[in-house]
Design an enzyme around this catalytic site. Sequence first.
Site, PDB file in Angstrom:
ATOM      1  N   PRO A  32     -33.354  63.496 -70.728  1.00  0.00           N
ATOM      2  CA  PRO A  32     -32.213  62.920 -70.002  1.00  0.00           C
ATOM      3  C   PRO A  32     -30.900  63.635 -70.328  1.00  0.00           C
ATOM      4  O   PRO A  32     -29.928  63.517 -69.601  1.00  0.00           O
ATOM      5  CB  PRO A  32     -32.178  61.457 -70.455  1.00  0.00           C
ATOM      6  CG  PRO A  32     -33.076  61.364 -71.630  1.00  0.00           C
ATOM      7  CD  PRO A  32     -33.998  62.534 -71.617  1.00  0.00           C
ATOM      8  N   GLU A  49     -39.446  58.271 -79.024  1.00  0.00           N
ATOM      9  CA  GLU A  49     -37.983  58.161 -78.977  1.00  0.00           C
ATOM     10  C   GLU A  49     -37.295  59.514 -78.849  1.00  0.00           C
ATOM     11  O   GLU A  49     -36.092  59.598 -78.716  1.00  0.00           O
ATOM     12  CB  GLU A  49     -37.466  57.413 -80.206  1.00  0.00           C
ATOM     13  CG  GLU A  49     -37.290  55.928 -79.954  1.00  0.00           C
ATOM     14  CD  GLU A  49     -38.591  55.244 -79.586  1.00  0.00           C
ATOM     15  OE1 GLU A  49     -39.610  55.517 -80.238  1.00  0.00           O
ATOM     16  OE2 GLU A  49     -38.582  54.446 -78.641  1.00  0.00           O
ATOM     17  N   ARG A  97     -41.506  72.550 -53.003  1.00  0.00           N
ATOM     18  CA  ARG A  97     -41.147  72.488 -51.576  1.00  0.00           C
ATOM     19  C   ARG A  97     -40.421  73.742 -51.103  1.00  0.00           C
ATOM     20  O   ARG A  97     -40.403  74.051 -49.927  1.00  0.00           O
ATOM     21  CB  ARG A  97     -40.261  71.263 -51.302  1.00  0.00           C
ATOM     22  CG  ARG A  97     -41.020  69.948 -51.345  1.00  0.00           C
ATOM     23  CD  ARG A  97     -40.078  68.768 -51.305  1.00  0.00           C
ATOM     24  NE  ARG A  97     -39.281  68.744 -50.091  1.00  0.00           N
ATOM     25  CZ  ARG A  97     -39.706  68.292 -48.915  1.00  0.00           C
ATOM     26  NH1 ARG A  97     -40.928  67.825 -48.801  1.00  0.00           N
ATOM     27  NH2 ARG A  97     -38.918  68.312 -47.866  1.00  0.00           N
ATOM     28  N   ASP A 118     -33.534  70.041 -45.305  1.00  0.00           N
ATOM     29  CA  ASP A 118     -33.546  68.709 -45.895  1.00  0.00           C
ATOM     30  C   ASP A 118     -32.136  68.240 -46.210  1.00  0.00           C
ATOM     31  O   ASP A 118     -31.235  69.025 -46.386  1.00  0.00           O
ATOM     32  CB  ASP A 118     -34.326  68.720 -47.217  1.00  0.00           C
ATOM     33  CG  ASP A 118     -35.817  68.718 -46.984  1.00  0.00           C
ATOM     34  OD1 ASP A 118     -36.236  68.435 -45.858  1.00  0.00           O
ATOM     35  OD2 ASP A 118     -36.541  69.001 -47.949  1.00  0.00           O
TER      36      ASP A 118
HETATM   37  N1  ADE Z   1     -37.172  61.853 -70.129  1.00  0.00           N
HETATM   38  C1  ADE Z   1     -36.679  60.603 -70.192  1.00  0.00           C
HETATM   39  N2  ADE Z   1     -35.762  60.396 -69.242  1.00  0.00           N
HETATM   40  C2  ADE Z   1     -35.656  61.554 -68.529  1.00  0.00           C
HETATM   41  C3  ADE Z   1     -34.876  61.975 -67.428  1.00  0.00           C
HETATM   42  N3  ADE Z   1     -33.985  61.165 -66.839  1.00  0.00           N
HETATM   43  N4  ADE Z   1     -35.031  63.228 -66.973  1.00  0.00           N
HETATM   44  C4  ADE Z   1     -35.896  64.069 -67.565  1.00  0.00           C
HETATM   45  N5  ADE Z   1     -36.671  63.724 -68.620  1.00  0.00           N
HETATM   46  C5  ADE Z   1     -36.559  62.480 -69.098  1.00  0.00           C
END
Ligand code: ADE
Length: 245
Positions: A88, A115, A153, A168
């Site tokens: 993330p 985690e 794609r 797209d």
């Molecule tokens: N792992 C956990 N959340 C994620 C996300 N939003 N994007 C990529 N990998 C992740």
Amino acid sequence: MIIEILTIFPDFFKSPLQAGVIKRAIDAGIIDFRTIDLRDFTHDRHRTTDDRPFGGGEGMVMIPGPIFDAVDTIRAAGPAPCIIMLSPGGRLLDQELARSLSEKERLVFICGRYEGVDHRVVQGCADMELSIGDYVLSGGETAALVAVEVITRFIPGVLGCDTSAENDSFSTGLLEHPQYTRPREFRGMSVPEVLLNGNHAEIERWRRRQSLKITAERRPDLLKRAALTEDDRNYLKKLGLWSES
Ligand code: ADE
């Protein structure tokens, strides 16, 4: 393109790859897709892939050893891969990034779990970190699937028509105009007259204007970055949806 996914859940990828566009591309040999079980690179009886975090705290962290060993094995055979750690905290995936990744010969996705993942994987193993959005998933697997679909794609031959991904939503910088098919009347709702008259210039103009209006209303941030003509801007001004700032 060769796509390899490093994961402790290789089965996760079985059914999504047996349907639709991706299945066709795999069957046609355009994508060579493999999952690699991270546990095959563990060296203990319990096939351990995680441990407690140094410094304390809740949860477990994935250990670097099996990931580095797997990546060494991957690098040793075949073309040089682009190694992507899903996280993330990574660079946000958008159409532009997907298009540039679609030009790589070989992509390897590392899926984190628990985690987190020992930071040395990012330091010494991955070429980039990639996020699919500002939210937290339980692991990188779902994110890898999304990334594979978005990226592939753009590979010529994956979609029925090579130019479709370019048209797209987002690729034009605007959201897509509404689409209609038969029947002309449905539960009191009718297809806009302009789409039925066969005047292609008029239809294109209507579609462009619908895209502009929808984008201005829903995603003004996209509109700021889109390539707009004088005519586009005048139309938006007329609707009160354009500001010069
Ligand atoms: N792992 C956990 N959340 C994620 C996300 N939003 N994007 C990529 N990998 C992740």
